[in-house]
Enzyme design. Sequence first.
Site, PDB file in Angstrom:
ATOM      1  N   HIS A 134      95.619  32.537  62.604  1.00  0.00           N
ATOM      2  CA  HIS A 134      96.168  31.780  61.471  1.00  0.00           C
ATOM      3  C   HIS A 134      96.923  30.551  61.974  1.00  0.00           C
ATOM      4  O   HIS A 134      98.160  30.570  62.069  1.00  0.00           O
ATOM      5  CB  HIS A 134      97.111  32.675  60.661  1.00  0.00           C
ATOM      6  CG  HIS A 134      96.398  33.737  59.905  1.00  0.00           C
ATOM      7  ND1 HIS A 134      95.925  33.557  58.633  1.00  0.00           N
ATOM      8  CD2 HIS A 134      96.051  34.991  60.271  1.00  0.00           C
ATOM      9  CE1 HIS A 134      95.325  34.670  58.234  1.00  0.00           C
ATOM     10  NE2 HIS A 134      95.390  35.548  59.210  1.00  0.00           N
TER      11      HIS A 134
ATOM     12  N   SER B  35     115.537  33.537  39.764  1.00  0.00           N
ATOM     13  CA  SER B  35     114.894  33.319  41.061  1.00  0.00           C
ATOM     14  C   SER B  35     113.832  32.232  40.907  1.00  0.00           C
ATOM     15  O   SER B  35     113.556  31.751  39.814  1.00  0.00           O
ATOM     16  CB  SER B  35     114.271  34.615  41.551  1.00  0.00           C
ATOM     17  OG  SER B  35     113.219  34.964  40.697  1.00  0.00           O
TER      18      SER B  35
ATOM     19  N   GLU C 266      97.755  28.022  60.527  1.00  0.00           N
ATOM     20  CA  GLU C 266      98.694  27.479  59.535  1.00  0.00           C
ATOM     21  C   GLU C 266     100.134  27.897  59.831  1.00  0.00           C
ATOM     22  O   GLU C 266     101.076  27.193  59.467  1.00  0.00           O
ATOM     23  CB  GLU C 266      98.291  27.902  58.111  1.00  0.00           C
ATOM     24  CG  GLU C 266      98.458  29.376  57.754  1.00  0.00           C
ATOM     25  CD  GLU C 266      97.241  30.234  58.077  1.00  0.00           C
ATOM     26  OE1 GLU C 266      96.473  29.861  58.991  1.00  0.00           O
ATOM     27  OE2 GLU C 266      97.056  31.286  57.433  1.00  0.00           O
TER      28      GLU C 266
ATOM     29  N   CYS D  28      90.494  33.193  59.562  1.00  0.00           N
ATOM     30  CA  CYS D  28      90.486  34.656  59.591  1.00  0.00           C
ATOM     31  C   CYS D  28      89.309  35.213  58.777  1.00  0.00           C
ATOM     32  O   CYS D  28      88.181  35.164  59.239  1.00  0.00           O
ATOM     33  CB  CYS D  28      91.840  35.211  59.158  1.00  0.00           C
ATOM     34  SG  CYS D  28      92.135  36.841  59.868  1.00  0.00           S
ATOM     35  N   TYR D  29      89.546  35.697  57.544  1.00  0.00           N
ATOM     36  CA  TYR D  29      88.415  36.178  56.731  1.00  0.00           C
ATOM     37  C   TYR D  29      87.407  35.038  56.534  1.00  0.00           C
ATOM     38  O   TYR D  29      86.209  35.263  56.526  1.00  0.00           O
ATOM     39  CB  TYR D  29      88.935  36.656  55.369  1.00  0.00           C
ATOM     40  CG  TYR D  29      88.213  37.861  54.802  1.00  0.00           C
ATOM     41  CD1 TYR D  29      87.425  38.668  55.598  1.00  0.00           C
ATOM     42  CD2 TYR D  29      88.346  38.208  53.454  1.00  0.00           C
ATOM     43  CE1 TYR D  29      86.782  39.786  55.075  1.00  0.00           C
ATOM     44  CE2 TYR D  29      87.716  39.322  52.921  1.00  0.00           C
ATOM     45  CZ  TYR D  29      86.929  40.107  53.736  1.00  0.00           C
ATOM     46  OH  TYR D  29      86.307  41.219  53.211  1.00  0.00           O
TER      47      TYR D  29
ATOM     48  N   THR E  99     125.380  24.186  31.281  1.00  0.00           N
ATOM     49  CA  THR E  99     125.962  24.715  32.525  1.00  0.00           C
ATOM     50  C   THR E  99     126.459  26.152  32.395  1.00  0.00           C
ATOM     51  O   THR E  99     126.842  26.764  33.380  1.00  0.00           O
ATOM     52  CB  THR E  99     127.168  23.855  32.973  1.00  0.00           C
ATOM     53  OG1 THR E  99     128.193  23.938  31.983  1.00  0.00           O
ATOM     54  CG2 THR E  99     126.780  22.410  33.189  1.00  0.00           C
TER      55      THR E  99
END
Length: 554
Positions: free
Chosen positions: A530, A26, A532, A399-400, A201
């Site tokens: 937020h 991942s 963003e 926010c905060y 590979t």
Amino acid sequence: MKFPFSKSESSSENPKYIFVVGGVMSGVGKGVASSSIGKILKAKGFKVTAIKIDPYINVDAGTMNPTEHGEVFVLDDGYETDQDMGNYERFLDESLPQINYMTTGRVYQEIIRRERNLEYGGKNVEVVPDVPLEVIRRIKRAQEEAKADITLVEVGGTIGEYQNIIFLEAARMLKQKHPKDVAVVMVSYVPIPGNIGEMKTKPTQYAARSLNSVGLQADVILARAQVALDEKRKEKIAIFCNIPTEHVISAPDVQSIYDVPGNYEEDGLGDILTDVLSLPKKKTDLSEWNTFVQKSKKATQEVEIAVVGKYFSSGEFVLSDVYISVLEAIKTAAYHLDLKPKITYLSSQDFESGKMELSELDRFGGILVPGGFGSTGVEGKIKVIQYAREKKIPYFGICYGMQLAVIEYARHVAGMKDAHTREISKDTAHPVIDIMESQKDIVEQGNFGGTMRLGTYPCVIREGTVAHTVFGTTEISERHRHRYEVNTDYIEEIEKAGMVFSGKSPNGVLMEIVELPKDVHPFFMGIQSHPEFLSRPLTPHPIFSAFIKAASKK
Ligand code: GLN
């Protein structure tokens, strides 16, 4: 067994589905790959939507520590999701609804709800086929809500993991029913081990076989590697993974994630996929996107921004993913102003402990304190905000970061020495930030999942304020995620001391934006929401643009 839909029931004539799965490991950019595929297909004129599947039991991403899982991205409707949803929204330039996000927990929750309501008509409800069928039902609903020609479905985790097998089974079942309408893209990592210096590979070949073992065959392989694939490796992957050589797309590391759609298009990925799905050939128009990408590369004048947060470290590593939407909003706002953003992550605990001197902030054009929870590093953030205010360094609190700016001002300017938020200090004499009335019972009952004030709410901006200039309007609406708010009992006192509450909820009781007047500070603003989450590469959010502009002038 009743399949959730047949072709004739589909709203879009013959909707197509692309499953994006991960091979080898991942963290190789499956989200950006899915977003880029979406971008390309949208640029061909198709209606595209994107779904993220996370295999964990958590019903949504809201209860997870960001250091475990990265940013919690909030949708318009308030659903708390994975950061990949943010990538989709930014690349597709569209807001997505909650049906586009699912976890194992969410799927089971729905199945159990239906079972309790006798909706299975007395049948045995089984993991197979009922779980994959519920997954398919949700995919279908997302497709219908978006009226999508093409629905991308990114399956989190890696092939071969026990956790995501049920989702791969959903892909297999869907493909079995609609063989021409389902494509599978495997994003696989191709390592170059340091000791041999050669690109290998074999792990990708194993991943392709694991995929075969669950009844799926990759149609396209995106080979993620440090560098571009040579012809020899392309051939090898093609032969041993059983796909045409041109379906092996080289996906080397790039300078910026925004380069990815253009890179894929160079290898003709869009046409390959429309071919696989028997869709008509169409031209890809990425001109607007490419103009943005060009702009982002041309800028030479640097603007240095410090992001002061607490979720940066994981062992010896720095986790910038926790604030990914904030970082992308800073970057894209800078690009549009022809500036080259240089972002430094600073840990608020280091200012608290004294490991870092406040004077180290002098070199930055602007300081941003993003959202957060709890007491860790809070005094460090307050110190930083005080410094930014006193030294007139452009400050933007989210926010905060807004709530702490109010606390800082109350403490050091309005004379309330112990001003605090009830989130941390239950018995402060001056709780200038307090729990919202509507949150009291929720918290008392310990009912924490999905219960914050979440999603889009309107805000009315006072004319003549800095915020009014920034937004150019008196009405905005932004996405929220909080339980605490400015305590209205203290507003008069704080305003008397010079801080301006320039944005409020329409009923006037919730403070949404605070600022210092222009003649007092070059840029000092905090926002409860937020922004963003709504900033997009082609249309950066005005508040980020204003902050970056101010930062570039310092
Ligand atoms: N902890 C604060 C609250 O719950 C701020 C939340 C945030 O920054 N997202 O109100």
